[in-house]
Design an enzyme around this catalytic site. Structure first.
Site, PDB file in Angstrom:
ATOM      1  N   SER A   1       0.820  -1.206   0.000  1.00 58.72           N
ATOM      2  CA  SER A   1       0.000   0.000   0.000  1.00 58.72           C
ATOM      3  C   SER A   1       0.860   1.265   0.000  1.00 58.72           C
ATOM      4  CB  SER A   1      -0.893   0.009   1.244  1.00 58.72           C
ATOM      5  OG  SER A   1      -1.529   1.256   1.391  1.00 58.72           O
TER       6      SER A   1
ATOM      7  N   GLN B   1       0.895  -0.338  -4.761  1.00 61.91           N
ATOM      8  CA  GLN B   1      -0.416   0.311  -4.897  1.00 61.91           C
ATOM      9  C   GLN B   1      -0.240   1.821  -4.823  1.00 61.91           C
ATOM     10  OE1 GLN B   1      -1.959   1.896  -2.054  1.00 61.91           O
ATOM     11  NE2 GLN B   1      -3.706   2.595  -3.249  1.00 61.91           N
TER      12      GLN B   1
ATOM     13  N   TYR C   1      -1.890   5.623  -4.496  1.00 56.99           N
ATOM     14  CA  TYR C   1      -2.911   6.658  -4.309  1.00 56.99           C
ATOM     15  C   TYR C   1      -2.341   7.922  -4.913  1.00 56.99           C
ATOM     16  CZ  TYR C   1      -5.740   4.101  -0.850  1.00 56.99           C
ATOM     17  OH  TYR C   1      -6.563   3.202  -0.217  1.00 56.99           O
TER      18      TYR C   1
ATOM     19  N   THR D   1      -5.491   2.631  -7.189  1.00 53.55           N
ATOM     20  CA  THR D   1      -6.803   2.482  -6.542  1.00 53.55           C
ATOM     21  C   THR D   1      -7.710   3.592  -7.049  1.00 53.55           C
ATOM     22  OG1 THR D   1      -5.841   1.480  -4.581  1.00 53.55           O
ATOM     23  CG2 THR D   1      -8.020   2.469  -4.347  1.00 53.55           C
TER      24      THR D   1
ATOM     25  N   LYS E   1      -7.593  -0.786  -9.623  1.00 53.61           N
ATOM     26  CA  LYS E   1      -8.288  -1.473  -8.524  1.00 53.61           C
ATOM     27  C   LYS E   1      -9.511  -0.676  -8.103  1.00 53.61           C
ATOM     28  CE  LYS E   1      -7.526  -3.068  -3.778  1.00 53.61           C
ATOM     29  NZ  LYS E   1      -8.047  -1.920  -3.020  1.00 53.61           N
TER      30      LYS E   1
ATOM     31  N   SER F   1     -13.351  -4.601  -7.108  1.00 51.59           N
ATOM     32  CA  SER F   1     -13.209  -4.348  -5.675  1.00 51.59           C
ATOM     33  C   SER F   1     -14.128  -3.219  -5.257  1.00 51.59           C
ATOM     34  CB  SER F   1     -11.753  -3.938  -5.387  1.00 51.59           C
ATOM     35  OG  SER F   1     -11.630  -3.454  -4.062  1.00 51.59           O
TER      36      SER F   1
ATOM     37  N   HIS G   1     -13.348  -2.038  -2.205  1.00 53.51           N
ATOM     38  CA  HIS G   1     -12.501  -1.607  -1.108  1.00 53.51           C
ATOM     39  C   HIS G   1     -12.967  -2.256   0.196  1.00 53.51           C
ATOM     40  CE1 HIS G   1      -9.451   1.844  -0.759  1.00 53.51           C
ATOM     41  NE2 HIS G   1      -9.376   1.230   0.384  1.00 53.51           N
TER      42      HIS G   1
ATOM     43  N   ASP H   1     -11.316  -8.685  -5.183  1.00 50.77           N
ATOM     44  CA  ASP H   1     -11.151  -8.767  -3.736  1.00 50.77           C
ATOM     45  C   ASP H   1     -12.449  -8.383  -3.046  1.00 50.77           C
ATOM     46  OD1 ASP H   1     -11.375  -5.971  -3.400  1.00 50.77           O
ATOM     47  OD2 ASP H   1      -9.223  -5.686  -3.161  1.00 50.77           O
TER      48      ASP H   1
ATOM     49  N   GLY I   1     -14.218  -9.591   0.697  1.00 51.01           N
ATOM     50  CA  GLY I   1     -15.112 -10.601   1.240  1.00 51.01           C
ATOM     51  C   GLY I   1     -14.631 -12.040   1.114  1.00 51.01           C
TER      52      GLY I   1
END
Lengths: 340, 340, 340, 340
Positions: D107, D129, D131, D157, D212, D234, D236, D267, D269
């Site tokens: 991340s 990843q 941001y 993301t 993502k 996803s 999130h 992704d 769950g």
């Protein structure tokens, strides 16, 4: 529970502050309350479809209803007898709505007269909700007072030819407490003989007419034919006929039948900004909040209503950004899908 | 709980007043009781579609069944052994039905003879429910007595070639208490050899024949072909074959197959005026209430039954008004929609 | 709880009598046990459609599986290690099945040898369930012993190339108690390399081959092509792959694909006579009961199994009568409909 | 609870070990958490369709993502601030992922710098990843450091133009504990003005770009047009916009729109090997696990993460065998069906 983070929190705090008489009046629904519960549960079955990599650095939550600018697609519903919830009653609500930059719809069954509410928030946009009483003089006097005090539209509640049977209120022996005066008492005297023809009379006052309580395509079509400027898809918060669909489920057929010829609003069960987005996606221009607003009123009067309206507006802004929309107008039918 | 506001309240009060033996007989269903529960739950999935701005100042809840006027589309179902619930038994029910302006269907398995019940409410409309026993003399004697006492139709229960297995009753060791006499004992002696051909014999008594317990299109079609004047869509209140559809779900296929050639009634699970409206919307002419009526009987005898019938009639009137209908005949298929 | 009225009651009584080790082995399923639960819940979504005025005074519950007459469409499933549940183990079950006039399928993983079980109920119909071990000699010896002792078919379990992960059993540290001997240990040694080609080898023993664990149309088609005489729609009682459909939901596609070219049986989740009727309606010839039978075994040995089989047979008879059918063969696709 | 048998057990153990601050951050979702719950519940509505008599003695769970070999179709998701859960933080996770033969996505909001994480597991495959912060220098520095340390792809993301409102974390007053340093703080400074055009800039670093947070067919189509090498379906983990569909329900439309032109991951769950199989069947190449991995991290640091990854890999292997597949590539659309 310390600070309220959402409308549910305000509900819990309101429950603590109100006596059973006021609480049951506010909370309850008709019959087995299936519609009351379904109003809320049905929203969750409409799934949001967010779009990504859309620039949302400048969100504008404002919109208009019948040409009146409002800061967010959230209008104050015509909830009756608000002094039951706070001594400042409708005046507090009017000031809070004005502060929040939105419109208040005043109930015919308010605990303050139209003129007094207008005086509480001068210059703020407001509509007047109309019940038709068998004694038309009562109705006429209220409408005249509304017209004389710059109310911008008449909202005719059409789902209440008679009051629904709210058993929770009956169980606690609901009554208007001594000292409260209600402009017009909906517990008796409603005229169940009115029909579509009476719309002309109402429209004759020179204000746009909004029909509140339309839940079928058939009535949506008729509303347009009889000149309604807008309809509110509403089941009276589940307080009239138990067993009716949740409003979010009824909305699509109304929007399709209206086909752009009038504005469509929605109430009943809105507790979250994402509920507002779902209504927008299915074609509503804005929603009305009654109980949510009254939770704030009960908790803290005017600041409480301001807080709830602000919280919902913030949730709408956040939701728009996460949905990939910069304004209510950008939310479209493709932003939602139904899943069982 | 103080005063009863709805049928659920009467149920709670009845539970308090009855011993386990009577209560389990009244409450229980067959097997895992899935049909018992679904009968009630299924109504809520049929959503009402109210129409607005329809003049409903003059509501007339009355209708007819097989030409017999009744004050509301609610008939008293042929519940067995009513002295289990109140010492006045079927006499109380008969007087209450008469007072409420409706029809009572007397069970073959009553704790009073047809003549005695007729005497309790002279001049009131009544039908007689028929079980066919292997010893046809028992059946014949009951029918003859009914014919001689102005019963207006014979209601043949067709879902009971043998009694269902109601395990709750078995668990409490259900028995007819000493001192009660049952006109005909359904716990033994039912004839499971009867068939469609036997309808001619029944029709030979000169009274219209109603078939109670039809839940499929196929049997509805056959019922008409064999001359039934009416059918009752019923699963015996969930007391016979567990796993059958709720009656409100079975109703549409029966109505479609009957296609107006006979009257259609419905029972099993009716607890609310809005349930009656759903049945009307899907094509039933009226409903029968068994348990609901018996709750009233257990609570207060004749006045109890009168109260329940009055309460349901009032709920129907209120519901009609809120639905935008002035009479049962105005309730149409467009007043309801199915939602999961 | 006093006397058991249904299989659920036997389950409660069995729980009281078994230690955690045996109970978890019997009760548990794989993974999150969604299939375990759904097996039972899914039956209730298939609604029965009874027909009325059909003479049902003479019900014959008997039928045949692969030509073998059985008193009711209920066969004893090949449950492993039955001495875990009662010291008499498979011998008790065999005697009870014989007394009940039905067929027992003996597990490869029994706590008694095929010859010993045959001796316990001489002349009674029985099939032998086959697991294929990597050490084929084990498998071959069991098959040979079955063939030599009049077992009438070989039931190849095809859903177990490896044992599923049953976490409840792991949690209690499941083990075969000292003193018990298992004919063949499924906890190790299963051969996951077997394929459709191996069916020829199995068929070479001269007995009809039944494939147990088919849940898709694709495999049903292949089963017929490779000469299976019957398939059992089974998910091993939810003990192998969690997340598979309930067997009653998988049954229709298997029946359609088989198209009458082989017999179809079903197991997993049967607890009631009406479950048997649903399986018949959807095209199964009979069902197998494993846990239900073992509840009876745990409670009272041979008489317990006899009681459970008798109870289920009685429920089938009652259900047939109420469904308007005089025999399993009369139960058709039109006797059931799916409702969510 | 003694030894953990599944991810649920690790969750319970993690709850015991973490304080409210860390736990709520890890557990919670946005708004009413309907998406958080639905992510897990929706898997169970997709039923597996196993095939039998397929030789599965040689299972190979390995696959590749963007050409990188991984031991099982399970990748470590880019979960932020892992030192909240264990003092070894991202280093532990990196070593565990390497040991498990899989890929870790680091991340932007990690509690260790990209270089330090690379150093912890030299030679292991890893992605970074991204941001995008309003202060692009922060983003650029992180990307440069990732590029310089052999990160193999940039995972942008796209569902977080602003952080979602996670009320559970707000309620416990969530904060980064003293002593922890976050590479880049997502609680402020995210740039919500980025758009599809910015992908060129990101792609300019010479690494494949993975998007993502794509949950609609429309965005999947756009992703391919703008050169994404892969997308991750996803929401999130239900932490951004409440009310979005479960990812397993959104997956089919994304796979159809992508139509093989990019890889699809999923992704949110995933708790079970059978969830992985469902995702594969609906067209995903692999899944990412965030919370599940963090439960292991909280319980035991690196060995805890290794245990969870091993447990899930074992569940996938067992599931493949029971499904009748020898590798992830053999799992097809016909291995799953939807049932309400």
């Amino acid at each position: 529970l310390s600070d309220p983070f959402n409308v549910h929190d305000y509900e819990l705090l309101a429950r603590e502050r109100l006596d059973d008489n006021a609480w049951e009046y506010l909370r309850g629904g008709a019959g087995d309350e299936t519609t009351l519960r379904d109003n809320i549960a049905a929203f969750a079955r409409w799934k949001l479809r967010p779009r990504v990599l859309v620039a949302t650095d400048r969100i504008d939550t404002s919109t208009t209803v019948l040409g009146t600018p409002i800061a967010a697609p959230i209008v104050v519903a015509p909830l009756a007898t608000q002094k039951l919830f706070h001594p400042d009653g409708e005046a507090a609500t009017a000031r809070a709505a004005a502060a929040a930059g939105t419109l208040m719809v005043l109930s015919s069954s308010a605990t303050m007269r139209p003129a007094a509410v207008a005086e509480a928030a001068p210059g703020a946009p407001r509509w007047f909700q109309v019940y038709v009483f068998r004694d038309r003089a009562i109705t006429q006097a209220l409408i005249d007072e509304a017209c004389a005090n710059d109310y911008g539209a008449l909202v005719l509640t059409v789902d209440t030819p008679i009051l629904g049977r709210r058993e929770g209120a009956l169980r606690v022996g609901f009554h208007i407490p001594a000292g409260l005066e209600v402009a017009a008492d909906i517990f008796e005297g409603l005229d169940s003989s009115i029909g579509w023809g009476d719309l002309e009379w109402l429209a004759g006052h020179g204000l746009p007419v909004v029909l509140k309580g339309v839940v079928t395509a058939e009535d949506a079509q008729r509303a347009v034919e009889h000149g309604a400027a807008a309809v509110v898809v509403s089941n009276h918060g589940g307080r009239q006929l138990d067993g009716v669909s949740a409003t979010i489920d009824a909305l699509p057929q109304v929007v399709e039948a209206i086909d752009g010829r009038a504005e469509v609003l929605l109430d009943s069960g809105v507790r979250r900004g994402v509920d507002v987005l779902r209504a927008l996606a299915l074609g509503a221009r804005a929603v009305l909040v009654g109980r949510a607003m009254a939770f704030g009123l009960a908790v803290a009067g005017e600041p409480g209503v301001r807080a709830v309206l602000g919280l919902l507006r913030d949730e709408v802004e956040l939701g728009l950004r996460l949905l990939g929309c910069s304004s209510p107008a950008e939310v479209s039918r493709e932003h939602v899908e139904w899943r069982p």
